[in-house]
Scaffold this active site. Structure first.
Site, PDB file in Angstrom:
ATOM      1  N   GLU A 244      -5.669   3.698   5.452  1.00  0.00           N
ATOM      2  CA  GLU A 244      -5.173   3.540   4.089  1.00  0.00           C
ATOM      3  C   GLU A 244      -5.668   4.694   3.224  1.00  0.00           C
ATOM      4  OE1 GLU A 244      -6.256   0.408   0.586  1.00  0.00           O
ATOM      5  OE2 GLU A 244      -5.676  -0.444   2.510  1.00  0.00           O
TER       6      GLU A 244
ATOM      7  N   ARG B 235       0.805  -1.226   0.000  1.00  0.00           N
ATOM      8  CA  ARG B 235       0.000   0.000   0.000  1.00  0.00           C
ATOM      9  C   ARG B 235       0.843   1.284   0.000  1.00  0.00           C
ATOM     10  NH1 ARG B 235      -2.517  -3.641  -1.198  1.00  0.00           N
ATOM     11  NH2 ARG B 235      -4.644  -4.220  -0.585  1.00  0.00           N
TER      12      ARG B 235
ATOM     13  N   SER C  44     -11.307  -0.772   1.567  1.00  0.00           N
ATOM     14  CA  SER C  44     -10.677  -0.997   2.873  1.00  0.00           C
ATOM     15  C   SER C  44     -10.217   0.319   3.488  1.00  0.00           C
ATOM     16  CB  SER C  44      -9.479  -1.939   2.733  1.00  0.00           C
ATOM     17  OG  SER C  44      -9.893  -3.203   2.272  1.00  0.00           O
TER      18      SER C  44
END
Length: 282
Positions: A278, A157, A207
């Site tokens: 995130e 990520r 997410s």
């Protein structure tokens, strides 16, 4: 540009925010002109990983790539792709050309530029697996620079571009693998069925949190605490997936941020695990 343009269609949470300065460049020169006229900019792809925290933005110029900065060209098993191209469009185009490598992302509502910054991943694959090079614009020097894959640091990520200030991704080159359409379609169908059964269909940015170092999925912890379905305003922890927040209609960015903070506090209290978002807050 006009007075206060709605950003609702440019973020997948469908937060109803508005901005005074919104631009849709078609080429590098138009982009440079925008950069020269504004001190504070935010480059937006499909808005699939962002949270608008305010209703009105007067001090930020939003540069949106998905409307006009979105062409690509496939020659043999290579593709040259502008930052505003949607992963879904690229995935279907490569499928039609019997090329494999990006089909994992066909249901990810992100642009190529945003995916490269975050090193988007899905079902065990990462976007950088197929990348040959990435071309950026340095906003300070106004110079265009190409990074070969070997010079790009990336991991879970993140990519080097996430931490580089004052840059904008312009395009990327990809290298794919030839496979039969039947084999690629089998993977597409598998991803579609998994998404339908496991992921919500309401407006969401996917997410919310990075996977913690403890390697226990956030969704599992949220479910164990009985928090699925918890709601603040119209922001709700998805009843389908504990790691995802959905907008039930009129959620504000603040509703979503308050719910994120609630989840973080609960996980810290019960598991002694600190979660990290995130998604990007604007």
């Amino acid at each position: 540009m006009s007075e206060y343009i709605s950003l609702e269609q440019y973020n997948t949470y469908r937060i109803k925010s508005f901005a005074k300065y919104v631009y849709f460049p078609t080429n590098n020169q138009e982009l440079l002109d925008i950069v020269n006229n504004h001190n504070k900019l935010f480059f937006l792809g499909n808005g699939s990983n962002v949270i608008f925290s305010k209703e009105y933005y007067d001090d930020v110029a939003f540069v949106i790539f998905t409307k006009k900065f979105n062409s690509f060209n496939i020659i043999d098993n290579y593709a040259s792709v502008q930052a505003g191209v949607l992963l879904q469009d690229l995935a279907f185009a490569t499928y039609n050309a019997s090329l494999s490598g990006i089909e994992t992302f066909y249901d990810v509502p992100a642009s190529v530029g945003g995916a490269l910054i975050m090193n988007a991943g899905a079902y065990g694959d990462e976007i950088y697996t197929c990348v040959k090079s990435v071309t950026i614009l340095d906003l300070n020097t106004k110079q265009i620079k190409k990074y070969l894959k070997k010079d790009i640091e990336y991991g879970y990520r993140y990519s080097i571009f996430k931490y580089m200030k004052d840059i904008c991704i312009l395009s990327a080159e990809f290298e794919f693998e030839y496979k039969s359409k039947q084999e690629i379609k089998a993977k597409l169908d598998d991803i579609y069925s998994r998404r339908l059964s496991n992921l919500p269909q309401k407006p969401t940015a996917g997410s919310v949190f990075k996977r913690p170092q403890a390697n226990m999925p956030v969704g599992i912890m949220v479910e164990q605490l009985g928090l699925k379905g918890k709601q603040i305003g119209d922001a709700q922890i998805s009843p389908k997936h504990g790691g995802i927040i959905v907008n039930n209609g009129n959620a504000t960015g603040q509703n979503i941020l308050d719910l994120i903070e609630f989840i973080k506090q609960q996980i810290l209290e019960h598991y002694n695990i600190e979660l990290h978002e995130e998604q990007i807050v604007i």
